[in-house]
Design an enzyme around this catalytic site. Structure first.
Site, PDB file in Angstrom:
ATOM      1  N   ARG A 123      23.441  19.560 -76.489  1.00 19.05           N
ATOM      2  CA  ARG A 123      23.471  20.671 -77.668  1.00 19.05           C
ATOM      3  C   ARG A 123      23.007  20.056 -78.893  1.00 19.05           C
ATOM      4  O   ARG A 123      22.581  20.514 -79.751  1.00 19.05           O
ATOM      5  CB  ARG A 123      24.505  21.581 -77.415  1.00 19.05           C
ATOM      6  CG  ARG A 123      24.477  22.726 -78.265  1.00 19.05           C
ATOM      7  CD  ARG A 123      25.520  23.663 -77.961  1.00 19.05           C
ATOM      8  NE  ARG A 123      26.812  23.629 -78.780  1.00 19.05           N
ATOM      9  CZ  ARG A 123      26.947  24.170 -80.103  1.00 19.05           C
ATOM     10  NH1 ARG A 123      26.137  25.073 -80.261  1.00 19.05           N
ATOM     11  NH2 ARG A 123      27.898  23.827 -80.830  1.00 19.05           N
ATOM     12  N   LYS A 210      36.020   8.554 -86.467  1.00 15.15           N
ATOM     13  CA  LYS A 210      34.963   8.444 -85.476  1.00 15.15           C
ATOM     14  C   LYS A 210      33.592   8.571 -85.753  1.00 15.15           C
ATOM     15  O   LYS A 210      32.698   7.751 -85.704  1.00 15.15           O
ATOM     16  CB  LYS A 210      35.407   9.487 -84.102  1.00 15.15           C
ATOM     17  CG  LYS A 210      34.492   9.104 -83.054  1.00 15.15           C
ATOM     18  CD  LYS A 210      33.272   9.775 -83.061  1.00 15.15           C
ATOM     19  CE  LYS A 210      32.491   9.529 -81.924  1.00 15.15           C
ATOM     20  NZ  LYS A 210      31.155  10.226 -81.927  1.00 15.15           N
TER      21      LYS A 210
END
Length: 271
Positions: A123, A210
């Site tokens: 996606r 992250k």
DNA sequence: ACCCAGGAAATTC
DNA sequence: GAATTTCATGGG
């Protein structure tokens, strides 16, 4: 059409490198043959034995493409160095020895990995594609460059509705505005010590540890970065007995990519 | 219907 | 401050 050729290429698998979750704009249009856009240039790349063939690029772009595929780094030496650290590391490196860390455009990496949060790779690629189609400069043949910060900075979050990135729309706009205004200077960040660089990136709403680590590794080529996502946390716990990523040293980022790909291809090891 | 996806912000305790 | 909830969207 022009063609750019690199001879005597070692340790490069296009499939492993372009489909290992570090980039989102390459499509395999034939077996071993990929079409993508890098720095506003459409190109089709393939391997012919140990020759890397870049169709659509000219000789004046040799340096840019060598940089993109990180051709100056000896990945065999890196693999050997990393493999000595841990047996599972050696297995992961042996599984996909043709992975390289690409030198992607910093702004593209920033936006792509903002989109990546709480999302899946397929996606992410779709959202990035729609972002380019709607807001990237057309560069011929229905292809589009990645949108510039300048272009995105004038938009409002709701203007991104057609790309269907949901709650990430406001993050994308915030990032574009901070880059365009100079509040965030990606090239300056490239030269900062790791923690300072990460902190600077985290000034963007939607960029946490992250995502910042991913931007540093994939966009700013900081190979000492080690992004820890859900896969990597599971892998470090289950396969490396909770080892500290710092043990991988200056090429921790390369180790991370070997392990990430290996883990993604062997989900049964975590059941 | 439920859970997860290369997380991070907002809210609550 | 640390733990929990929410955030769009799409696929299994």
């Amino acid at each position: 059409m022009s063609e750019l050729i690199f001879e005597n290429i070692r340790d490069l698998s296009l499939g492993e490198t372009l489909d290992c979750g570090q980039c989102f704009r390459w499509k395999e249009i034939a077996d071993g043959c990929f079409r993508g856009v890098v720095r506003g240039v459409v190109a089709t790349v393939s391997m012919d034995g140990d020759r890397l063939v870049i169709d659509g690029a000219g000789e004046e772009q040799r340096g840019m493409w060598a940089d993109y595929f990180d051709l100056s780094l000896d990945y065999k030496a890196v693999r050997e160095q990393l493999s000595a650290i841990h047996p599972v590391m050696a297995e992961a490196a042996r599984f996909a020895p043709g992975i390289r860390i690409l030198n992607q455009e910093p702004f593209e990496a920033l936006i792509s990995f903002i989109i990546s949060q709480n999302n899946n790779i397929k996606r992410i690629a779709g959202i990035v594609e729609r972002l380019c189609e709607h807001f990237g400069e057309e560069i011929g043949a229905g292809e589009h460059a990645f949108p510039t910060a300048e272009r995105l900075a004038v938009l409002e979050p709701d203007d991104l509705e057609p790309i269907r990135a949901g709650f990430r729309h406001r993050y994308i706009i915030d990032a574009a505005r901070k880059v365009h205004s100079g509040e965030i200077d990606l090239e300056y960040i490239r030269g900062l010590p790791y923690d300072a660089a990460r902190a600077e990136l985290m000034k963007v709403t939607g960029v946490g540890v992250k995502v910042a680590d991913c931007v540093l590794l994939y966009g700013l080529h900081r190979l000492d970065g080690f992004p820890l996502d859900v896969w990597m946390k599971r892998a470090m716990a289950a396969l490396f007995d909770g080892m500290d990523p710092a043990a991988f040293g200056d090429y921790a980022g390369v180790a991370q990519q070997y392990i990430f790909h290996y883990s993604r291809m062997h989900p049964e090891k975590f059941l």
